[in-house]
Design an enzyme around this catalytic site. Sequence first.
Site, short mmCIF file in Angstrom:
data_model
loop_
_atom_site.label_atom_id
_atom_site.label_comp_id
_atom_site.label_asym_id
_atom_site.label_seq_id
_atom_site.Cartn_x
_atom_site.Cartn_y
_atom_site.Cartn_z
N LYS A 80 0.84 -1.09 -0.25
CA LYS A 80 0.06 0.03 -0.16
C LYS A 80 0.87 1.23 0.09
CE LYS A 80 -3.88 2.02 2.69
NZ LYS A 80 -4.69 1.78 3.87
N SER A 155 -9.86 1.93 3.08
CA SER A 155 -8.91 2.75 2.26
C SER A 155 -7.87 1.92 1.39
CB SER A 155 -7.96 3.80 3.09
OG SER A 155 -7.06 3.23 4.02
N SER A 179 -10.02 -0.22 7.23
CA SER A 179 -9.18 0.05 5.97
C SER A 179 -8.76 -1.21 5.42
CB SER A 179 -8.30 0.88 6.08
OG SER A 179 -8.96 2.22 6.00
#
Lengths: 487, 95
Positions: A80, A155, A179
């Site tokens: 990420k 997210s 997330s």
Amino acid sequence: MTTDHDQLTIHEAHRLLEERRFSSVELTRACLDRIRYLDERVGAVVTVTEELALRQAAEADKRIAAGDAGPLTGVPMLVKDNMCTRGVLTTCSSKMLESFVPPYNATVVDKLEEAGAVIIGKANMDEFAMGSSTEHSAFSPTHNPWDLSRVPGGSSGGSAAAVAAGEAIFALGSDTGGSIRQPAGFCSVTGLKPTYGRVSRYGLVAFASSLDQIGPLTQDVTDCALVMNAIAGHDNRDSTSAPIPVPDYTQCLNGDVKGLKIGIPKEYFVEGMQPEVEDTIRAAIGQLEKLGASIDWEVSLPHTRHALAVYYVIAPSEASANLARYDGTTYGFRYKDGESMWDTMEKTRQFGFGAEVKRRIMLGTYALSAGYYDAYYLKAQKVRTLIRREFDEAFEKFDVLVTPTSPTVPFTMGEKLDDPVQMYLSDVCTLPINIAGLPAISIPAGFADGLPIGMQIIAKPFAEETILRIAHAFQQATDWHEKRARI
Amino acid sequence: MKLSREEVLHIARLARLGLSDEEVETVREQLSNILENFEVLQTVDTDDVPPTAQSIHLSNVLRKDEECASFTQEEILANAPQKEDGFFRVRAVLE
């Protein structure tokens, strides 16, 4: 190499690499090709690190040839984009860090490199990890591989979508209020948020420091255990990481859930929950009962209804402090034509941050400001204590609690973009877990009209093994996790 | 709980965050709406409840004060928006 290998698990890829059915370089090229072919539509990847990946893959092939390969050696994965990678852009999907190249690796990245994993790129996300749909990326939104007109969650939407689309074999995400789990649920992959302190946060760009935690997004629970083995553990560079030994997380995957006590907190079957989600989760819990677990359907955690407010005071407060560092002075974007130092700073932040980040900075600054601190921030911290106590009491009676991961299936793009409160509500089942610092997983539990539904399993601090054991037993008995998005 | 325009501008100034006129209005509406949703917190009895700042109960984590490798000046300056002679260059602080 055939396309059959596009959506392999880590453990399958490891076996095939060991059997020399293909090399890591070949497997890595296949993932890179798939990104080239698919990602224009999915939007899961913000930076492809082809050169680095092929170099790491060649190294991995040497390790495999030398008989020195671990389970992750040679396996292509995505990080990420809020975890620092030395020499590789780390943007947080923000204009503020559009050209930021860190001089160091996050501890998790160091650990993955030691394990021989191949980093093929950086995954898209909501800007600074603030959002539940990955529509708040400053670059482009990510689409759900199961239905490209819908969001992948957020997210860590890029990480989840990439794994679901077979662009990477696994990915790392971060979870501050859901997330990892909410996108895992939306994309029908397995996503674990470890206990706060289980995985080092060194090199993770800070959002809300008392809530943030890094974890894996994978095709199944076995893969999740393998990644945890590589990334968990104490780190001198993160003083909030726990000095507690790390078990071998694959040892608990024995399929045995007989006699385990499972509580179902009724507050998580919230008003406005989609009936198909409720039905699917009740059926999945029935499956756990068939496997020999005992179920109590009447658990109550009354403070759950305050979790949303507690979270949206605490997380933005911490964020407003953490994001004060983006002032255009030492790194990141700087507005060029400011009239003075202060004007430059204010405009740097005005044009460097997107709408959701600004909203949260404003909210947090307000909650911490003179006259409101006691009413909001301190009050939220006290209610946080009550939420944690309620969980502690529940875990005296139960091994785990099981809930839906999200109240709905993936929503359509744009649907909640203009209504922050509706967007925040999509994390209503996952936020309380971060508030209490607990570990929780989301695993695929079924579909409604072809759209994924995730089941959340929660345990007491540092009881990841109990979670993995139950989740693994469920996956032994069902095949939801084997269904792959066809795009 | 409705925020005034002046309150929004005050918070923005505390956060050193520039906002366009349009943003001020949007933030005013949305923040007011969000804060309204927070009012439920005031109904919770928290007498004698201590605050929780973080969930792992570690305190005073210490390490030996030893020399170790650090970043070079070049590495630290590599991401600077503007630099000069080994320094970060900024706008004049005192005019």
